[in-house]
Design a protein around this motif. Sequence first.
Motif, short mmCIF file in Angstrom:
data_model
loop_
_atom_site.label_atom_id
_atom_site.label_comp_id
_atom_site.label_asym_id
_atom_site.label_seq_id
_atom_site.Cartn_x
_atom_site.Cartn_y
_atom_site.Cartn_z
N LEU A 162 73.83 -0.59 -31.56
CA LEU A 162 74.10 0.77 -31.09
C LEU A 162 72.79 1.47 -30.76
N VAL A 163 72.71 2.02 -29.53
CA VAL A 163 71.53 2.76 -29.10
C VAL A 163 71.97 4.13 -28.62
N ASN A 164 71.60 5.18 -29.32
CA ASN A 164 71.93 6.53 -28.89
C ASN A 164 71.02 6.94 -27.74
N LEU A 165 71.61 7.46 -26.68
CA LEU A 165 70.87 7.83 -25.48
C LEU A 165 70.82 9.33 -25.23
N HIS A 166 71.88 10.04 -25.62
CA HIS A 166 71.94 11.48 -25.35
C HIS A 166 72.98 12.11 -26.26
N ALA A 167 72.65 13.25 -26.82
CA ALA A 167 73.60 14.00 -27.63
C ALA A 167 73.38 15.48 -27.44
N SER A 168 74.45 16.20 -27.15
CA SER A 168 74.39 17.65 -27.04
C SER A 168 75.65 18.20 -27.69
N ALA A 169 75.90 19.49 -27.51
CA ALA A 169 77.02 20.11 -28.20
C ALA A 169 78.34 19.43 -27.91
N GLN A 170 78.60 19.06 -26.65
CA GLN A 170 79.89 18.44 -26.32
C GLN A 170 79.78 17.19 -25.45
N GLN A 171 78.58 16.64 -25.33
CA GLN A 171 78.41 15.39 -24.58
C GLN A 171 77.64 14.38 -25.43
N LYS B 74 72.48 -9.86 -26.55
CA LYS B 74 71.87 -10.86 -25.68
C LYS B 74 72.73 -11.11 -24.44
N VAL B 75 74.01 -10.81 -24.56
CA VAL B 75 74.94 -11.03 -23.46
C VAL B 75 74.82 -9.95 -22.39
N GLY B 76 74.56 -8.72 -22.80
CA GLY B 76 74.48 -7.62 -21.85
C GLY B 76 74.49 -6.27 -22.53
N THR B 77 74.74 -5.23 -21.73
CA THR B 77 74.72 -3.85 -22.22
C THR B 77 75.90 -3.07 -21.64
N VAL B 78 76.53 -2.27 -22.47
CA VAL B 78 77.61 -1.38 -22.05
C VAL B 78 77.25 0.03 -22.50
N VAL B 79 77.37 1.00 -21.59
CA VAL B 79 77.09 2.40 -21.92
C VAL B 79 78.39 3.20 -21.90
N THR B 80 78.61 3.96 -22.95
CA THR B 80 79.76 4.87 -23.02
C THR B 80 79.26 6.30 -22.94
N VAL B 81 79.89 7.09 -22.09
CA VAL B 81 79.54 8.51 -21.94
C VAL B 81 80.79 9.33 -22.19
N ILE B 82 80.69 10.31 -23.07
CA ILE B 82 81.84 11.13 -23.47
C ILE B 82 81.56 12.60 -23.19
N ILE C 162 75.92 15.11 -17.23
CA ILE C 162 75.09 14.57 -18.30
C ILE C 162 74.01 13.71 -17.65
N GLU C 163 72.75 14.05 -17.88
CA GLU C 163 71.64 13.25 -17.38
C GLU C 163 70.84 12.76 -18.58
N PHE C 164 70.56 11.47 -18.61
CA PHE C 164 69.89 10.93 -19.78
C PHE C 164 69.02 9.72 -19.42
N ASP C 165 68.04 9.48 -20.28
CA ASP C 165 67.07 8.42 -20.10
C ASP C 165 67.68 7.07 -20.51
N VAL C 166 67.56 6.07 -19.65
CA VAL C 166 68.06 4.73 -19.98
C VAL C 166 66.92 3.72 -20.05
N SER C 167 65.68 4.21 -20.13
CA SER C 167 64.54 3.30 -20.21
C SER C 167 64.60 2.37 -21.43
N ARG D 162 74.03 5.17 -10.22
CA ARG D 162 72.85 4.33 -9.97
C ARG D 162 71.69 4.81 -10.85
N VAL D 163 70.93 3.86 -11.39
CA VAL D 163 69.73 4.21 -12.15
C VAL D 163 68.67 4.73 -11.20
N SER D 164 68.15 5.92 -11.50
CA SER D 164 67.12 6.54 -10.66
C SER D 164 66.01 7.10 -11.54
N ASP D 165 64.81 6.61 -11.34
CA ASP D 165 63.66 7.05 -12.15
C ASP D 165 63.90 6.89 -13.64
#
Length: 310
Positions: free
Chosen positions: A229-238, A246-254, A263-268, A289-292
Amino acid sequence: HDKEVERYLIQNTLWWIGTTGLDGMRMDTWQYVPNSFWQKWTAAIKREFPKFRVVGEVKDGDVVHTSFFQGGKVRFDGVDSGLDSLLDFPLFYPIRHVFAEGKHLDLVPKMLAADYLYTDSEILVTLLGGHDDGRFMSEKGATIAGLKLANTFLLTTRGVPQLYYGDEIAMTGPDEPTTRKDFPGGFPGDKRNAFTRAGRTKEEQEVFEHIKIMTRLRGELEPLRRGRLVNLHASAQQYAYARTSKVGTVVTVINNDTKSGQIEFDVSPLKWVQGLVLIDRLGVIKEVRVSDGKLRVVLPERSAAILVPR
């Protein structure tokens, strides 16, 4: 501390496991028995059945208190209980507060930040309902949208999810007796049969289909089962987080807000390349799309996206 009682309980447990071929056991009210006994009990089980797993119930929302009972290390009492896993009640309560009552979503990642207190948080049994509590849909402010979001989180975060019967059709029940009432259908004389689509209401079917999709995705996408589990972004309601293996990565955004949100967040931390295209396996949003080194996601009110590389 009676030696004869200890011997009987250990022998009786071994008999039941050997006779039935069980793979695991949920042990009720773990905290009310001395750890010195549990150490002997779990050691005897592991000696005879090395792959057997035990989940203990410590019904308490205090993560410091609850984590104490997981085995794998000697605690301040000088004992390693040997307990494999626990019901994750410290996370259960924030799930209810956030997705039923609409409280701040960051309560969830704040609780997950205490995972270091456990010897192995990856195998905790996560839940949003059970037989000792009123049902999710009987919480103040609970809605179908909130129930769907709660299940989305449960089936994409770390841990081993436990689904309580009837929650897949949004059953209600405000207290312990009513939360245990029969599932509608399956017996002669029942007025309706919710085991069939024809026996479910429109709202019940909506929840049923959502959980069906979520369980299928969890089975299909290996990182949702075994990824870190990797936390990427947390705010009051997002809230945005990844499960990566090793197989891959899945991102969940709520988005738990009652209005749409960006919601804009860093995926580096995920080492995704510039321009990588991601699709939403729930079909709520179009591809992003990943941008910057960042992702920008716009979600409708009370919704979620499950993003994977195209």
